[in-house]
Design a protein around this motif. Structure first.
Motif, short mmCIF file in Angstrom:
data_model
loop_
_atom_site.label_atom_id
_atom_site.label_comp_id
_atom_site.label_asym_id
_atom_site.label_seq_id
_atom_site.Cartn_x
_atom_site.Cartn_y
_atom_site.Cartn_z
N MET A 189 0.80 -1.23 0.00
CA MET A 189 0.00 0.00 0.00
C MET A 189 0.84 1.28 0.00
N VAL A 190 2.07 1.23 0.50
CA VAL A 190 2.80 2.48 0.74
C VAL A 190 3.00 3.32 -0.52
N PRO A 191 3.70 2.82 -1.57
CA PRO A 191 3.88 3.67 -2.75
C PRO A 191 2.55 4.00 -3.43
N PHE A 192 1.70 3.00 -3.57
CA PHE A 192 0.39 3.16 -4.22
C PHE A 192 -0.42 4.25 -3.54
N SER A 193 -0.50 4.19 -2.21
CA SER A 193 -1.34 5.11 -1.47
C SER A 193 -0.73 6.51 -1.37
N LEU A 194 0.61 6.58 -1.25
CA LEU A 194 1.26 7.89 -1.25
C LEU A 194 1.07 8.59 -2.59
N LEU A 195 1.19 7.85 -3.68
CA LEU A 195 0.99 8.45 -5.00
C LEU A 195 -0.46 8.90 -5.18
N ASN B 278 -2.82 9.78 -0.06
CA ASN B 278 -3.00 9.49 1.37
C ASN B 278 -1.70 9.70 2.12
N LYS B 279 -1.82 9.89 3.43
CA LYS B 279 -0.63 10.06 4.25
C LYS B 279 -0.50 8.99 5.33
N THR B 280 -1.60 8.35 5.72
CA THR B 280 -1.55 7.37 6.81
C THR B 280 -2.16 6.03 6.37
N VAL B 281 -1.86 5.00 7.15
CA VAL B 281 -2.43 3.68 6.90
C VAL B 281 -3.95 3.72 7.06
N LYS B 282 -4.42 4.39 8.10
CA LYS B 282 -5.86 4.47 8.33
C LYS B 282 -6.58 5.15 7.17
N GLN B 283 -6.03 6.25 6.67
CA GLN B 283 -6.63 6.91 5.50
C GLN B 283 -6.69 5.95 4.32
N SER B 284 -5.64 5.15 4.18
CA SER B 284 -5.54 4.23 3.04
C SER B 284 -6.65 3.18 3.06
N VAL B 285 -6.92 2.61 4.24
CA VAL B 285 -7.94 1.56 4.30
C VAL B 285 -9.35 2.13 4.41
N ASP B 286 -9.47 3.37 4.90
CA ASP B 286 -10.80 3.98 5.01
C ASP B 286 -11.29 4.57 3.69
N ASN B 287 -10.37 5.00 2.84
CA ASN B 287 -10.74 5.58 1.56
C ASN B 287 -11.43 4.54 0.67
N SER B 288 -12.49 4.93 0.00
CA SER B 288 -13.28 3.95 -0.77
C SER B 288 -12.48 3.31 -1.89
N PHE B 289 -11.63 4.08 -2.56
CA PHE B 289 -10.84 3.51 -3.66
C PHE B 289 -9.62 2.74 -3.15
N GLU C 239 -5.91 6.52 -9.71
CA GLU C 239 -7.26 5.94 -9.77
C GLU C 239 -7.68 5.63 -11.20
N LYS C 240 -7.60 6.59 -12.08
CA LYS C 240 -7.98 6.34 -13.47
C LYS C 240 -6.99 5.39 -14.13
N GLY C 241 -5.71 5.53 -13.78
CA GLY C 241 -4.70 4.64 -14.34
C GLY C 241 -4.97 3.19 -13.97
N PHE C 242 -5.36 2.95 -12.71
CA PHE C 242 -5.67 1.58 -12.30
C PHE C 242 -6.92 1.06 -13.02
N ALA C 243 -7.90 1.91 -13.20
CA ALA C 243 -9.12 1.49 -13.91
C ALA C 243 -8.77 1.02 -15.33
N ASN C 244 -7.94 1.79 -16.01
CA ASN C 244 -7.55 1.41 -17.36
C ASN C 244 -6.68 0.15 -17.37
#
Length: 486
Positions: A297-303, A306-317, A476-481
């Motif tokens: 999650m770290v590189p994916f979520s920072l890009l 997000n800044k924290t682990v909690k933000q990462s798992v709470d965010n819908s995407f 987000e859009k990049g992952f969708a594609n």
């Protein structure tokens, strides 16, 4: 008492006049060891009359030993979490560190630790990159660069000082998150013994009077709570520059038998410390699921932003992305009871959502290449082996890792923390504008991954496609594609 006139945390200031004898040498003074090992041994002191003090060794030339010594080895541990639906908050002043030693500034003081009569244990956590053989290390260096070489020098000094006394061997318990950490450390030490042509008597003493124990450690330790430091400081009557925050959960699995159980009577404490014959099932489950999710999650979520682990798992995407990576890809590759794995993963996500813990993604970005190799790559490769295709989310996470090491993203500097050689290598690779060439160059570096990953069918193509999408359309859009193609 206001913030301005609080005394600095110091033994004299809080009425602590004595400390226990040095039983433990601890390589590493970072947040994790202080919140895990320091706390565990303090519980032994309190509940089992263990009476063990810790001498902390700074394993690299830059660290916190000076700050630790300025506070007489004292620091405050805040533990917060949710256990069976109940919110738990505990504060503990850790007071069992006797001294901190920086071998780069005072090598003789470092060697003197080998002469401690009461020494019984050596503990370490120098990250996954720490247990490594460096061919240029020699016994004449003050100190050698690698942790195993430093330890070899220290053990040799102890052997000489006590004239090979069989009762002066030590119990060595590394906590680095690599499989068979103690076995690997022992093999490297023996290689130094051979390289340095140390006498056979030392080798015999090393093998017969010392014991090495593989381990697994598990506790989320965000570390210094800089964003909420005033709230933490308000609860203290002293000034503490080394506050460390951790979750309540703690698991320590150590391979050993009855002798080790007698030396470490954790059964007299409330801690979940398991001394077992085989820790591999615990290790595989934890490293692949908890640490694998962290590292993926770290590189994916920072890009993403997000800044924290909690933000990462709470965010819908990002939350859905991480959830799919764990439950659909990682767990799918583990040959264990699926209901137990799902239950463990549910607990892990509860820990990620701990409302009391602000676990910054940047704080777990250290040495992400070696972490990815240990924590995520085995799941990715096993998924390919089972399904004959690359796993969508883990492969995209891999691409995010490669993009992360470019160092800049949308005008901002990314928190890349790795060896200078690795950082420079990625800088060189990213001079190319050809995404396929970038992917091929990174995947082919066997020193990073243990094999040439360009031989994995469709992996280079998938990474290259993902890199192009990330750069062109964002996460987000990049992952969708990307997910429509792989």
């Amino acid at each position: 008492m206001t913030k301005t006139n609080k005394p600095l945390l110091h033994r004299k200031n809080i009425g602590l006049t004595e400390h226990p004898p040095v039983k433990i040498i601890q390589f590493g003074e970072g947040n994790f060891l202080r919140a895990f090992v320091g706390y565990a041994f303090q519980e032994l002191n309190k509940k089992a009359t263990f009476n063990g003090g810790i001498a902390v060794v700074q394993p690299i030339d830059k660290g916190l030993v000076e700050m630790l010594n300025n506070q007489d080895g004292l620091y405050t541990l805040f533990m917060k979490g949710v256990k069976k639906g109940e919110e738990i908050q505990e504060v503990e002043l850790i007071e069992n560190i006797v001294k901190g030693v920086n071998p780069y500034l005072n090598f003789e003081e470092y060697l003197s630790l080998a002469k401690e009569e009461s020494l019984e244990f050596i503990i370490s956590n120098t990250t996954e990159a720490g247990i490594a053989y460096v061919s240029t290390d020699s016994p004449n260096m003050k100190p050698p660069s690698s942790f195993p070489a430093k330890l070899t020098v220290l053990l040799y000094e102890r052997f000489k000082h006590f004239k090979g006394a069989t009762n002066k061997g030590v119990t060595i318990i590394p906590c680095e998150l690599i499989n068979y950490n103690a076995k690997t450390l022992k093999e490297i030490i023996l290689k130094y013994v051979s390289d340095w042509k140390l006498e056979n008597g030392f080798k015999t003493w090393l093998l017969e009077s010392n014991t090495f124990h593989n381990t697994l450690v598990d506790r989320i330790v965000p570390g210094y709570p800089k964003d909420e430091i005033e709230l933490y400081n308000a609860k203290l009557d002293y000034k503490d520059n080394l506050i460390v925050a951790a979750e309540v959960f703690l698991l320590w699995v150590i391979e050993g038998g009855n002798t080790l159980k007698e030396k470490l009577p954790f059964d007299k404490t409330k801690l979940d410390v398991k001394i077992v014959n085989d820790m591999q099932p615990y290790r595989t489950r934890k490293v692949r699921i908890l640490n694998g999710a962290h590292t993926a999650m770290v590189p994916f979520s920072l890009l993403y932003g997000n800044k924290t682990v909690k933000q990462s798992v709470d965010n819908s995407f990002t939350g859905a992305f991480i959830n799919t990576a764990v439950f659909n890809e990682i767990i799918d590759t583990l040959d264990m009871d699926k209901s137990e794995l799902n239950s463990f993963a549910d607990e892990v996500f509860d820990r990620f959502r701990n409302p009391f813990i602000s676990h910054n993604l940047s704080s777990i970005a250290l040495n992400s290449i070696s972490k990815f190799k240990v924590r995520v790559l085995p799941s990715l490769l096993e998924y390919v082996n089972i399904h004959n295709k690359v796993p969508t989310n883990l492969t995209f996470a891999f691409a995010c890792l490669i993009r992360f090491y470019k160092g800049m993203w949308q005008g901002n500097t990314l928190p890349v923390q790795d060896s200078e050689a690795i950082v420079l290598k990625f800088s060189e690779i990213w001079k190319s504008n050809d995404y396929f060439l970038v992917a091929e160059s990174v995947l082919s570096i066997e020193d990073y991954w243990g094999e040439d990953l360009t031989h994995v069918e469709n992996l280079t193509e998938a990474i290259a496609f993902a890199l192009k999408e990330i750069e062109t359309n964002g996460i987000e859009k990049g992952f969708a594609n990307y997910s429509q193609q792989f």
